[in-house]
Design an enzyme around this catalytic site. Structure first.
Site, short mmCIF file in Angstrom:
data_model
loop_
_atom_site.label_atom_id
_atom_site.label_comp_id
_atom_site.label_asym_id
_atom_site.label_seq_id
_atom_site.Cartn_x
_atom_site.Cartn_y
_atom_site.Cartn_z
N LYS A 76 1.02 -0.93 -0.09
CA LYS A 76 0.02 0.10 -0.24
C LYS A 76 1.09 1.06 0.24
O LYS A 76 0.48 2.57 -0.70
CB LYS A 76 -1.15 0.49 1.37
CG LYS A 76 -2.07 -1.21 1.09
CD LYS A 76 -2.89 -1.60 2.40
CE LYS A 76 -3.72 -2.41 2.34
NZ LYS A 76 -4.28 -3.20 3.34
N TYR A 254 -2.05 0.40 11.69
CA TYR A 254 -3.94 0.29 11.16
C TYR A 254 -3.57 1.19 12.95
O TYR A 254 -3.51 1.82 12.80
CB TYR A 254 -4.11 -0.50 11.47
CG TYR A 254 -3.21 -2.16 10.12
CD1 TYR A 254 -3.95 -1.84 8.86
CD2 TYR A 254 -2.65 -2.90 10.76
CE1 TYR A 254 -2.42 -2.31 8.22
CE2 TYR A 254 -2.42 -3.91 9.63
CZ TYR A 254 -1.97 -3.50 8.52
OH TYR A 254 -1.22 -4.34 7.27
N VAL A 272 -0.15 -8.03 6.56
CA VAL A 272 -0.49 -9.21 7.49
C VAL A 272 0.17 -10.66 6.74
O VAL A 272 0.17 -12.23 7.87
CB VAL A 272 -1.92 -9.66 7.37
CG1 VAL A 272 -2.65 -8.58 8.18
CG2 VAL A 272 -2.61 -9.83 5.78
N1 GLN Z 1 -4.15 -8.58 1.58
C1 GLN Z 1 -4.96 -8.30 2.54
C2 GLN Z 1 -6.37 -7.66 2.64
O1 GLN Z 1 -6.75 -7.08 1.91
C3 GLN Z 1 -4.43 -7.11 2.84
C4 GLN Z 1 -4.34 -6.57 4.35
C5 GLN Z 1 -2.68 -6.65 5.56
O2 GLN Z 1 -2.13 -6.86 5.18
N2 GLN Z 1 -2.94 -5.83 6.24
O3 GLN Z 1 -7.27 -8.07 3.92
#
Ligand code: GLN
Length: 318
Positions: A76, A254, A272
């Site tokens: 992101k 987050y 994640v």
């Molecule tokens: N691909 C994961 C999702 O959209 C990415 C989320 C993350 O890394 N926090 O849920």
């Protein structure tokens, strides 16, 4: 301009990283590997890697720093930078720049806030960014890959098709979010297409050393110093690089962003897959990876390792 000296003593880094690796291993079992994307649940939990890259081009690593992992939300950061370069401040009409204080995949703020996500680093925000990039490129995930290949000087980076498919098949919350934002007019393309692009984006694999390299421009006033043959090339303006770092500090982890700022005090972006990248402005970058996550979706060993690195080197930035 005043000469800045690095708080890091490079000669001590191999010993420090080895120590952190040893200490971190004692924390195996304290978190859980992400399993809501079924393919990610297959990743062996007990792995840990760390790489420190300094702006002089040197790199120091320990553990599984050369093992590719699923970068997930860490990407992101790169799509946000691409969109910022493309549309500049107009970006902020479609996505905010405040912490959400909610889980990365939360839908709850979208309704009272008329389909405008809080920031580009949570899923809803990253989906809007993916929508912007989907409008611009024939293949948005390939455009992202070529940026990452350039930033790492590695033509072999790619996404894991099994992980991408696994998320395309099971990402119901993201599907809901995309359609919801479309209903508010904050989505220009077909949600299905953007979701597919987003899942490929998240499935891109990198090693700690590659991730540390790829973010070096953020430690160096936007200059892409690691690209062979083009030293000193500006990838992003210095003021934009500063702003990206500010957003990472306030929104990069987050709903744990405040906790990260308190414990680590560096701009970070987590994912994640268990990866975290941290920027030490004018010094270098740190990439850590370990798949077991805490309840906020951040790597347990990864955040521990960054906290220890900061303690052992006096790097705390804030
Ligand atoms: N691909 C994961 C999702 O959209 C990415 C989320 C993350 O890394 N926090 O849920």
């Amino acid at each position: 301009m005043q000469e800045r000296t690095s708080p890091i003593q490079p000669a001590e880094l191999p010993k420090i990283l080895k120590q952190i690796h040893t200490e971190a291993q004692a924390l195996y079992g304290r978190g859980k590997v992400a399993s809501y994307i079924p393919e990610l649940a297959q990743v062996p939990a007990h792995q840990f890697g760390i790489s420190v890259a300094l702006i002089d081009g040197s790199t120091y690593s320990a553990g599984d720093a050369f093992t590719p992992f699923s970068t997930q939300s860490v990407t992101k950061l790169f799509t946000f930078v691409m969109a910022l370069k493309l549309v500049g401040d107009d970006l902020w009409e479609r996505v905010g720049r405040d912490p959400s204080g909610a889980r990365y995949n939360s839908l709850v703020q979208l309704e009272p806030e008329n389909g405008k996500p809080r920031n580009p680093f949570i899923n809803s925000g990253a989906l809007v960014i993916a929508d912007i990039l989907t409008s611009r490129y024939t293949s948005m995930p390939n455009a992202l890959l070529s940026e990452l290949r350039r930033l790492t000087d590695n033509p072999h980076l790619g996404w894991n098709s099994k992980v991408a498919k696994s998320e395309i098949d099971t990402g119901h919350r993201n599907i809901a979010m995309a359609f919801f934002m479309k209903s508010y007019g904050n989505f220009n393309n077909a949600p299905e297409l953007v979701l597919e692009n987003y899942c490929r984006q998240c499935a891109i694999e990198m090693t700690c050393t590659q991730l540390a390299q790829a973010t070096m421009f953020l430690a160096n006033d936007g200059q892409d110093i690691t690209r062979h043959g083009h030293p000193g090339e500006e990838y992003l303006s210095p003021s934009a690089a500063r702003r990206v770092n500010a957003l990472m500090l306030t929104c990069g982890a987050y709903d744990a962003a405040g906790d990260f700022a308190y414990r680590i005090g560096l701009p970070v972006k987590t994912g994640v897959g268990g990866g975290i990248v941290a920027i030490v402005p004018h010094v270098g970058t740190v990439a850590v990876w370990s798949p077991e996550l805490d309840s906020t979706g951040n790597s347990v060993l990864g955040s521990f390792a960054l906290e220890r690195l900061v303690q052992l080197t006096g790097l705390h930035h804030a």
